[in-house]
Design an enzyme around this catalytic site. Structure first.
Site, mmCIF file in Angstrom:
data_model
loop_
_atom_site.group_PDB
_atom_site.id
_atom_site.type_symbol
_atom_site.label_atom_id
_atom_site.label_comp_id
_atom_site.label_asym_id
_atom_site.label_seq_id
_atom_site.Cartn_x
_atom_site.Cartn_y
_atom_site.Cartn_z
ATOM 1 N N SER A 141 35.299 36.117 38.642
ATOM 2 C CA SER A 141 36.240 36.258 37.385
ATOM 3 C C SER A 141 36.074 34.878 36.997
ATOM 4 O O SER A 141 35.901 34.729 35.596
ATOM 5 C CB SER A 141 37.740 36.240 38.138
ATOM 6 O OG SER A 141 37.929 37.442 38.614
ATOM 7 N N ARG A 168 34.497 34.483 32.840
ATOM 8 C CA ARG A 168 35.157 33.872 31.689
ATOM 9 C C ARG A 168 34.284 32.724 31.089
ATOM 10 O O ARG A 168 34.224 32.530 29.982
ATOM 11 C CB ARG A 168 36.709 33.292 32.145
ATOM 12 C CG ARG A 168 37.470 34.376 32.544
ATOM 13 C CD ARG A 168 38.534 33.553 33.489
ATOM 14 N NE ARG A 168 39.681 34.743 33.711
ATOM 15 C CZ ARG A 168 39.711 35.871 34.142
ATOM 16 N NH1 ARG A 168 38.535 36.165 34.885
ATOM 17 N NH2 ARG A 168 40.681 36.680 34.336
ATOM 18 N N GLY A 221 33.736 45.992 35.354
ATOM 19 C CA GLY A 221 34.985 46.208 34.376
ATOM 20 C C GLY A 221 35.284 44.872 33.350
ATOM 21 O O GLY A 221 35.415 45.003 32.433
ATOM 22 N N ARG A 249 37.520 54.479 32.767
ATOM 23 C CA ARG A 249 38.139 53.559 33.049
ATOM 24 C C ARG A 249 38.687 53.074 31.655
ATOM 25 O O ARG A 249 38.101 52.865 30.558
ATOM 26 C CB ARG A 249 37.580 52.256 33.490
ATOM 27 C CG ARG A 249 37.275 52.497 35.116
ATOM 28 C CD ARG A 249 36.822 51.294 35.594
ATOM 29 N NE ARG A 249 37.551 50.266 36.057
ATOM 30 C CZ ARG A 249 37.242 49.174 36.388
ATOM 31 N NH1 ARG A 249 35.757 48.802 36.830
ATOM 32 N NH2 ARG A 249 38.072 48.273 36.718
ATOM 33 N N SER A 274 46.022 46.647 32.565
ATOM 34 C CA SER A 274 45.033 45.725 33.070
ATOM 35 C C SER A 274 45.098 44.309 32.469
ATOM 36 O O SER A 274 45.124 44.274 31.199
ATOM 37 C CB SER A 274 43.565 46.446 32.867
ATOM 38 O OG SER A 274 42.593 45.313 33.128
ATOM 39 N N ASP A 280 42.983 43.076 44.546
ATOM 40 C CA ASP A 280 41.587 43.232 44.860
ATOM 41 C C ASP A 280 41.400 43.066 46.513
ATOM 42 O O ASP A 280 40.538 43.422 47.113
ATOM 43 C CB ASP A 280 40.735 42.290 44.331
ATOM 44 C CG ASP A 280 40.254 42.743 42.822
ATOM 45 O OD1 ASP A 280 40.747 43.681 42.176
ATOM 46 O OD2 ASP A 280 39.677 41.681 42.178
ATOM 47 N N LYS A 338 40.428 51.531 38.970
ATOM 48 C CA LYS A 338 39.300 50.591 39.593
ATOM 49 C C LYS A 338 38.071 51.527 39.674
ATOM 50 O O LYS A 338 37.874 52.371 39.166
ATOM 51 C CB LYS A 338 39.800 49.624 40.532
ATOM 52 C CG LYS A 338 41.195 48.863 40.252
ATOM 53 C CD LYS A 338 40.897 47.558 40.605
ATOM 54 C CE LYS A 338 42.249 46.804 40.267
ATOM 55 N NZ LYS A 338 42.254 46.192 39.095
ATOM 56 N N ARG A 388 41.123 53.665 44.262
ATOM 57 C CA ARG A 388 41.076 53.103 45.471
ATOM 58 C C ARG A 388 42.076 53.678 46.410
ATOM 59 O O ARG A 388 42.045 53.524 47.754
ATOM 60 C CB ARG A 388 41.134 51.602 45.447
ATOM 61 C CG ARG A 388 39.924 50.968 44.806
ATOM 62 C CD ARG A 388 39.991 49.528 44.713
ATOM 63 N NE ARG A 388 38.702 49.199 44.358
ATOM 64 C CZ ARG A 388 38.676 47.639 43.776
ATOM 65 N NH1 ARG A 388 39.364 46.954 43.736
ATOM 66 N NH2 ARG A 388 37.133 47.371 43.695
ATOM 67 N N LYS A 411 27.566 44.628 43.410
ATOM 68 C CA LYS A 411 28.211 44.610 42.352
ATOM 69 C C LYS A 411 29.291 43.152 42.424
ATOM 70 O O LYS A 411 29.352 42.432 41.616
ATOM 71 C CB LYS A 411 29.767 45.608 42.378
ATOM 72 C CG LYS A 411 30.313 45.454 41.002
ATOM 73 C CD LYS A 411 31.275 46.583 41.086
ATOM 74 C CE LYS A 411 32.159 46.721 39.641
ATOM 75 N NZ LYS A 411 33.075 45.654 39.355
HETATM 76 O O1 LIG Z 1 40.458 39.141 34.995
HETATM 77 C C1 LIG Z 1 39.759 39.477 36.273
HETATM 78 O O2 LIG Z 1 38.830 38.667 36.317
HETATM 79 C C2 LIG Z 1 40.065 40.547 37.082
HETATM 80 C C3 LIG Z 1 41.293 41.089 37.021
HETATM 81 C C4 LIG Z 1 41.866 42.033 37.676
HETATM 82 O O3 LIG Z 1 41.638 43.464 37.160
HETATM 83 P P1 LIG Z 1 43.056 44.080 36.409
HETATM 84 O O4 LIG Z 1 43.923 43.086 35.565
HETATM 85 O O5 LIG Z 1 42.470 45.209 35.971
HETATM 86 O O6 LIG Z 1 44.095 44.429 37.808
HETATM 87 C C5 LIG Z 1 40.934 42.349 39.028
HETATM 88 O O7 LIG Z 1 41.262 43.425 39.826
HETATM 89 C C6 LIG Z 1 39.506 42.224 38.703
HETATM 90 O O8 LIG Z 1 38.583 42.496 39.801
HETATM 91 C C7 LIG Z 1 39.048 41.023 37.931
HETATM 92 C C1 LIG Z 2 38.226 45.740 40.000
HETATM 93 C C2 LIG Z 2 37.180 45.148 40.149
HETATM 94 O O1 LIG Z 2 36.207 44.630 39.259
HETATM 95 P P1 LIG Z 2 35.969 44.965 37.708
HETATM 96 O O2 LIG Z 2 37.661 45.508 37.316
HETATM 97 O O3 LIG Z 2 35.668 43.992 36.824
HETATM 98 O O4 LIG Z 2 35.263 46.174 37.739
HETATM 99 C C3 LIG Z 2 36.992 44.368 41.453
HETATM 100 O O5 LIG Z 2 35.976 43.381 41.729
HETATM 101 O O6 LIG Z 2 37.488 44.561 42.438
#
Ligand SMILES: O=C(O)C1=C[C@@H](OP(=O)(O)O)[C@@H](O)[C@H](O)C1
Ligand SMILES: C=C(OP(=O)(O)O)C(=O)O
Length: 406
Positions: free
Chosen positions: A21, A25, A67, A96, A142, A294, A321, A325, A392
């Site tokens: 994360s 960023r 994501g 998604r 999200s 997570d 996700k 899950r 991943k």
């Molecule tokens: O901003 C981020 O780096 C993340 C935010 C979260 O997602 P959500 O905000 O969709 O829950 C998390 O589940 C994801 O693995 C990473």
């Molecule tokens: C939800 C996850 O990742 P992303 O949403 O970035 O695909 C994760 O790493 O558990």
């Protein structure tokens, strides 16, 4: 991958790579503002995909299952004047949602079209100067949508004011974004339901000192589970006593629920996990994980392995996700002897039983399914199907996991 029932050698040390994360960023900010040196980057596939996308001048950018890359790049390309890209991903990525982010960017003046289904990737984005500076967005689907806007905020002429509607999910990820911006001297505030990112940032003010990314707490969760199940101590690097990552709540959760004590040894950025031998396991675990989605899978598997009844809520985002899950957890927990009930946002154990063997765990294209079930092999042999999914977020996972047992 077949994991035979095994034991853990005490006091081994694992070095985990940088937070996915934080790295993602920083890559966006580095591309927008330049001048940013980063150390201990994540070696995850998601981070590599984002980095490749930022370096590419292709018209089609494919981020597969990543994501954060999908969401962060949507805003990034929306302000890339003079450029048109198609931003796409895996079949799962096309399921998604991204509508609330696209709506918000369109309100600010962006030109974005859906190429297949309304509200979902792939997107055709024509980069433009965004002229407006206030926007509202639902915050319960999200947090990545909001972070995506925050990352481009200081690039807009008048900065950006984001009004959050409804309940905020994954809040620590928004706090992480604000703290990173602040570290880079990009002023911001979050008061009530409004986040403000101020304009007027001068990249020349960026410190020349490198940003050292702390290691990934979500990846650390699997070793907390190993410690809780095996009752052996182990060490992890490079973690700081005060973390930007909300998943560092693992320290408290694994202490209160499973008796795993965390001791920080600051100088080496090392944490040591000591399972208390005389810890009396709780009668029931009740947790709200809306701030740390997570680590839900890890905690459910640890509780199931130790046969502690659990009730976990705050999980409404789990169904959008890498896979649904909640359904995946319910199916696979049953295989390790834990029957559950699920709703849209909760999972509760119902009863425990002796599982049928051989056990083979499906991973549903979800790295966290593979890694969260692996520690159960300390109790019974099991097969993890499609183990390569770990790439991943944690490509070295199998190497590190097997090192513990050598
Ligand atoms: O901003 C981020 O780096 C993340 C935010 C979260 O997602 P959500 O905000 O969709 O829950 C998390 O589940 C994801 O693995 C990473
Ligand atoms: C939800 C996850 O990742 P992303 O949403 O970035 O695909 C994760 O790493 O558990």
């Amino acid at each position: 991958m077949f994991l035979d029932k095994t034991t853990i050698a005490a006091n081994k040390t694992i070095e985990i790579s940088g937070s996915k994360s934080i790295s993602n960023r920083l890559f966006i900010l580095q591309k927008l503002f330049g001048n940013l040196r980063i150390q201990n980057l994540s070696n995850s596939e998601d981070t590599q995909l984002l980095q490749k996308a930022l370096e590419s001048d292709s018209e089609i950018i494919d981020v597969h299952h990543a994501g954060t890359a999908m969401r962060f790049l949507t805003s990034y390309f929306a302000i890339a004047e003079g450029r048109t890209v198609t931003l796409t991903g895996s079949e799962r990525m096309k399921q998604r949602p991204i509508k609330f982010l696209v709506d918000a960017l369109r309100t600010l003046g962006a030109e974005i079209q859906y190429l297949e289904n309304e509200g979902f990737p792939p997107l055709k984005i024509t980069g433009k100067k965004l002229t407006k500076s206030t926007v509202s967005i639902p915050a319960n689907v999200s947090s990545q949508f909001i972070t995506s806007l925050m990352l481009i905020g200081a690039k807009l002429h008048n900065g950006l004011q984001i009004k959050l509607q409804g309940e905020v999910t994954s809040r620590p990820y928004l706090e992480m974004t604000l703290k990173i911006l602040r570290t880079l001297e990009i002023p911001n505030e979050w008061e009530g339901d409004t986040i403000k990112i101020f304009a007027g940032f001068d990249p020349a003010n960026l410190s020349s000192a490198p940003f050292v990314v702390e290691s990934d707490w979500s990846s650390a969760s699997y070793f907390y589970s190993v410690a809780a199940i095996s009752r052996e101590s182990l060490n992890l690097r490079c973690f700081k006593p005060f973390s930007l990552q909300g998943d560092s709540v693992l320290r408290e959760i694994y202490w209160e629920c499973f008796g795993v004590n965390t001791i920080s040894e600051g100088a080496e950025s090392k944490i040591s996990l000591y399972p208390e031998t005389s810890f009396e396991l709780p009668k029931k675990i009740k947790l709200d994980l809306r701030d740390a989605p997570d680590i839900a899978q890890t905690i459910c598997v640890t509780a199931a392995a130790l046969q502690i009844p659990f009730e976990i809520c705050g999980l409404s985002t789990l169904k959008i996700k890498e896979t649904d899950r909640l359904v995946a957890l319910q199916n696979e927990l049953f295989k390790i002897g834990c029957a559950t009930e699920i709703t849209d946002a909760e999972i509760c154990s119902v009863h425990f039983f002796s599982p049928a063997e051989p056990i083979s765990i499906k991973t549903y294209n979800d790295h966290r399914m593979a890694m969260s079930f692996a520690p159960f092999s300390l109790l019974k042999p099991l097969t993890i199907e499609n183990p390569e999914v770990v790439e991943k977020s944690y490509p070295d996972f199998w190497k590190d996991f097997s090192y513990l047992t050598e």
